[in-house]
Scaffold this active site. Structure first.
Site, PDB file in Angstrom:
ATOM      1  N   ASP A 204     -89.208 -23.415 -34.872  1.00 57.29           N
ATOM      2  CA  ASP A 204     -90.499 -23.645 -34.234  1.00 57.29           C
ATOM      3  C   ASP A 204     -90.409 -24.966 -33.487  1.00 57.29           C
ATOM      4  O   ASP A 204     -89.316 -25.519 -33.348  1.00 57.29           O
ATOM      5  CB  ASP A 204     -91.642 -23.643 -35.274  1.00 57.29           C
ATOM      6  N   HIS A 278     -93.109 -21.592 -28.788  1.00 55.82           N
ATOM      7  CA  HIS A 278     -92.785 -22.258 -30.068  1.00 55.82           C
ATOM      8  C   HIS A 278     -91.308 -22.667 -30.137  1.00 55.82           C
ATOM      9  O   HIS A 278     -90.698 -22.610 -31.206  1.00 55.82           O
ATOM     10  CB  HIS A 278     -93.123 -21.330 -31.252  1.00 55.82           C
ATOM     11  N   ASP A 344     -95.333 -15.133 -30.286  1.00 54.41           N
ATOM     12  CA  ASP A 344     -96.745 -15.527 -30.351  1.00 54.41           C
ATOM     13  C   ASP A 344     -97.010 -16.780 -29.520  1.00 54.41           C
ATOM     14  O   ASP A 344     -96.132 -17.604 -29.308  1.00 54.41           O
ATOM     15  CB  ASP A 344     -97.155 -15.788 -31.804  1.00 54.41           C
ATOM     16  N   GLU A 345     -98.244 -16.901 -29.097  1.00 56.47           N
ATOM     17  CA  GLU A 345     -98.813 -18.130 -28.513  1.00 56.47           C
ATOM     18  C   GLU A 345     -97.897 -18.787 -27.491  1.00 56.47           C
ATOM     19  O   GLU A 345     -97.728 -20.006 -27.499  1.00 56.47           O
ATOM     20  CB  GLU A 345     -99.126 -19.116 -29.649  1.00 56.47           C
ATOM     21  N   TRP A 411    -101.331 -10.052 -36.400  1.00 56.91           N
ATOM     22  CA  TRP A 411    -101.869 -11.247 -37.084  1.00 56.91           C
ATOM     23  C   TRP A 411    -103.237 -11.655 -36.584  1.00 56.91           C
ATOM     24  O   TRP A 411    -104.043 -12.158 -37.332  1.00 56.91           O
ATOM     25  CB  TRP A 411    -100.887 -12.417 -36.989  1.00 56.91           C
ATOM     26  N   TYR A 436    -103.641 -15.038 -44.405  1.00 58.75           N
ATOM     27  CA  TYR A 436    -103.087 -16.346 -44.035  1.00 58.75           C
ATOM     28  C   TYR A 436    -103.238 -17.333 -45.193  1.00 58.75           C
ATOM     29  O   TYR A 436    -104.307 -17.873 -45.454  1.00 58.75           O
ATOM     30  CB  TYR A 436    -103.720 -16.848 -42.729  1.00 58.75           C
ATOM     31  N   ASP A 438    -102.157 -20.224 -45.529  1.00 57.98           N
ATOM     32  CA  ASP A 438    -102.280 -21.657 -45.211  1.00 57.98           C
ATOM     33  C   ASP A 438    -103.737 -22.085 -45.089  1.00 57.98           C
ATOM     34  O   ASP A 438    -104.013 -23.280 -44.990  1.00 57.98           O
ATOM     35  CB  ASP A 438    -101.520 -22.002 -43.919  1.00 57.98           C
ATOM     36  N   TRP A 482     -97.898 -20.785 -43.404  1.00 55.87           N
ATOM     37  CA  TRP A 482     -97.511 -21.793 -42.406  1.00 55.87           C
ATOM     38  C   TRP A 482     -97.619 -23.150 -43.079  1.00 55.87           C
ATOM     39  O   TRP A 482     -98.522 -23.376 -43.900  1.00 55.87           O
ATOM     40  CB  TRP A 482     -98.437 -21.689 -41.183  1.00 55.87           C
ATOM     41  N   THR A 483     -96.724 -24.065 -42.723  1.00 57.67           N
ATOM     42  CA  THR A 483     -96.640 -25.266 -43.568  1.00 57.67           C
ATOM     43  C   THR A 483     -96.932 -26.575 -42.837  1.00 57.67           C
ATOM     44  O   THR A 483     -96.444 -27.617 -43.243  1.00 57.67           O
ATOM     45  CB  THR A 483     -95.251 -25.338 -44.235  1.00 57.67           C
ATOM     46  N   GLU A 484     -97.747 -26.518 -41.777  1.00 61.99           N
ATOM     47  CA  GLU A 484     -98.145 -27.786 -41.152  1.00 61.99           C
ATOM     48  C   GLU A 484     -98.684 -28.754 -42.207  1.00 61.99           C
ATOM     49  O   GLU A 484     -98.361 -29.946 -42.185  1.00 61.99           O
ATOM     50  CB  GLU A 484     -99.244 -27.540 -40.102  1.00 61.99           C
TER      51      GLU A 484
HETATM   52  C1  ACM Z   1     -99.082 -16.981 -35.714  1.00 68.17           C
HETATM   53  O1  ACM Z   1     -99.815 -17.262 -36.660  1.00 68.17           O
HETATM   54  N1  ACM Z   1     -99.019 -17.788 -34.656  1.00 68.17           N
HETATM   55  C2  ACM Z   1     -98.249 -15.790 -35.714  1.00 68.17           C
END
Ligand code: ACM
Length: 626
Positions: A204, A278, A344-345, A411, A436, A438, A482-484
């Site tokens: 990422d 990403h 994604d994104e 997602w 999710y 997170d 997700w680990t931000e």
């Molecule tokens: C995602 O949560 N951007 C796949």
């Protein structure tokens, strides 16, 4: 009279202790069929575990079982391929005649006072039977090495098989790096609840984590960022000449070891390389891969989105040369039939001004930015196919046209998955609204900082198969961590459990057996096990849920609980409430002068939650709950 009362009290005592002794183990996920009987099978250090040679496969059942029993009970079991004596034994058998109702992962487990027998069509079934057997086995309060425990397993007949073939959890190791041993511990915990896919988010903007021998900059540069601690997205960008000392990567030898470790536990590892967006860690390593070609640093958790070019440039041939090297080595490392390519994104703003993208669009008759990403993704699908792999992407890969054989991970809700399934594609459902891990799981003022909300009950309500969609196309579902905001394994466990248990039950158990009160009761049995196994988890589902409502134009406080049968007590006077404080029964007026509410949940006079504390000014800023 006194005598009568006393004997009544004594009887109650006997009845209660008898009841607690016979309270059945709370298995998660709930098996398809459970019939309890009377009596116990007793396991001690003399018990033989019989694993005939016919059950031999690639997955090392005896090794994994040996380790599990040493870890849980403190003694090494006697394992043989044939019963050596007439002592009671635990048998693992592959059935001579395939039982279609059990499929590839199902099993039947019979416990009676003479023996335990686990029978399955395949090794996977024996492994899941072992997990259920371990859940049936009371754990000693204290493991004292040298003193062998005697384990009484209640007599039962269980027939069990999963509802979905894809039962996944995703761990993001880019935003925070989790070392090789942490990853194995996470896989161990997945196995407890019969998950079978570990989706490893390996790249990422904040770090590249897999050694690619033909591209050494990925691990020399891309795996490292400047150290920052605190609130993610608030961090300063790297200072001039600041050393990038935080991060790490997995060597190919470590990856092979983890892949084997997971396979022994019937978990497939799905690797993800997130492209074309990403991709800042990849671009930091090889700046020529972006449209701007600028030398960006790996992002340390500071704001950058839109301003730094974190997308690979589809107009540059070198991008495909580099990705071919990446996927050649990945295809060799990971036996999974799929590779996840993210998708994604993707920030496409720099594509708009890239001469290479413009030339490509003209040459190929590509009409817009979504179509340009779709062209890129279709080319990657062909590349993966040439290496014997199928492609999975996040639901953005639908935009501009879905690649012919792609599997979609939905997602942003379920709609992407529905659209893909209507076109006949396979789908894995992982909507933010249910999956999710997170997100917050309790009151934001009383939880580790993150965003949005996903309560335990939201996960339990998840139904992966939408109406009017061919269920065979829905492979299953997945929780994503997700680990931000998650820097340690202990915090990763806190975010995963018990929401992961709810998801395990959604993905494994027959939908007709779903039962919230039953689940939360079994969850408490599991909490006791996790305590003994030293695995962290969250009790936030027991917390009072405090909100403001409006009642005839007047603001009042409303309190609920997710788990049924709790009593809530509250305070406005800055002290910590207990059972002597006001009991919540209906919406309450805010007393003059109050600036904070505190509340706690009790059950049978015992505290079962933390004290929730909310500043009333902060509470007033939240949306009203009616
Ligand atoms: C995602 O949560 N951007 C796949």
């Amino acid at each position: 009279m006194l005598k009568v009362l006393c004997s009544f009290a004594l009887l109650t005592l006997i009845f209660n202790s008898g009841f607690s002794q016979t309270k059945k183990p709370g298995i998660i996920p709930q098996p398809a069929s459970v019939t309890w009987s009377d009596g116990f099978f007793t396991i001690d250090h003399n018990t033989e575990f019989v694993i005939p040679d016919t059950t031999k496969g690639t997955s090392n059942l005896s090794g994994v079982m040996h380790e599990a029993i040493v870890k849980t009970f403190g003694f090494g079991p006697k394992i043989s391929s044939r019963p050596r004596s007439s002592t009671p034994a635990v048998y693992f058998l592959i059935s001579d005649v395939r039982d279609e109702s059990l499929g590839n992962e199902g099993y039947q487990l019979v416990v009676n006072p003479q023996k335990i027998r686990i029978i399955a069509n395949e090794q996977a079934g024996l492994f899941y039977g072992l997990q259920t057997l371990l859940q049936l086995s009371p754990l000693p309060d204290n493991l004292v090495i040298g003193i062998d425990p005697v384990i009484n397993i209640p007599a039962v007949t269980i027939t069990d098989y999963p509802r979905f073939p894809w039962r996944g959890l995703m761990l993001d190791v880019s935003r925070h790096f989790f070392n090789f041993n942490d990853v194995k511990r996470y896989i161990d915990q997945m196995a407890l609840y019969k998950f079978n896919v570990f989706h490893w988010h390996l790249s990422d903007d904040q770090g590249w984590r897999v050694e690619i021998k033909s591209l050494p900059n990925l691990t020399k540069t891309g795996a490292w960022r400047v150290p920052r601690t605190g609130l993610w997205w608030t961090f300063d960008p790297p200072k001039e000449n600041e050393q990038a000392t935080e991060g790490g990567f997995y060597t190919q030898d470590q990856i092979r070891e983890v892949v084997k470790y997971a396979a022994d536990r019937h978990i497939t590892i799905l690797p993800e390389i997130d492209i074309p967006g990403h991709s800042l860690a990849l671009i930091a390593s090889y700046p020529e891969l972006s449209s701007t070609g600028k030398p960006y640093p790996v992002n340390p958790g500071s704001k950058f989105y839109g301003s730094s070019d974190n997308s690979l440039c589809p107009g540059k041939e070198v991008v495909f040369e580099v990705l071919d090297k990446v996927f050649t080595e990945m295809a060799d490392l990971f036996p999974c039939e799929y590779i996840h390519i993210g998708g994604d994104e993707c920030n496409k703003s720099f594509w708009k001004t890239s001469p290479e993208c413009q030339a490509l669009m003209k040459r190929e008759n590509i009409t817009g930015m979504n179509e340009l990403q779709s062209w890129f993704t279709k080319r990657i699908e062909k590349m993966l196919k040439s290496k014997g792999k199928k492609m999975i992407g996040w639901d953005e890969i639908l935009e501009g046209g879905l690649a012919p054989e792609a599997t979609v991970m939905s997602w942003r809700g379920m709609d992407g998955g529905i659209e893909a399934a209507k076109m006949g594609h396979h789908v894995i459902m992982t909507p933010t609204s249910n999956c999710y891990l997170d997100l917050y799981q309790g009151d934001p003022a009383n939880e580790p900082a993150t965003y949005s909300m996903l309560r335990l009950s939201d996960v339990y309500k998840f139904e992966p198969v939408p109406a009017n969609i061919n269920p065979a196309l829905i492979l299953g579902g997945q929780g994503n961590l997700w680990t931000e905001s998650v820097a340690t394994l202990s915090h990763a466990q806190y975010m995963t459990w018990p929401r992961g248990m709810a998801l395990a039950e959604v993905l494994w158990s027959p939908a007709s057996l779903k039962n919230w009160d039953g689940f939360t009761s079994r969850m408490e049995y599991q909490f006791d096990r996790l305590d003994k196994l030293g695995i962290n988890y969250s009790r936030s589902a027991f917390d009072p849920i405090i909100s403001m409502i409006e009642d005839n134009g007047k603001k009042k406080i409303s309190i609920k609980t997710e788990i049924n049968g709790l009593q809530v007590f509250y305070s406005f006077d800055e002290s910590f409430p207990d059972r002597t404080y006001p009991f919540y029964s209906k919406p309450i007026d805010i007393p003059n002068g109050a600036s904070r509410i505190r509340a706690i949940s009790l059950r049978n006079n015992k505290k079962v939650s933390k004290v929730i504390s909310i500043d009333l000014k902060e509470l007033a800023k939240r949306p009203l709950s009616n």
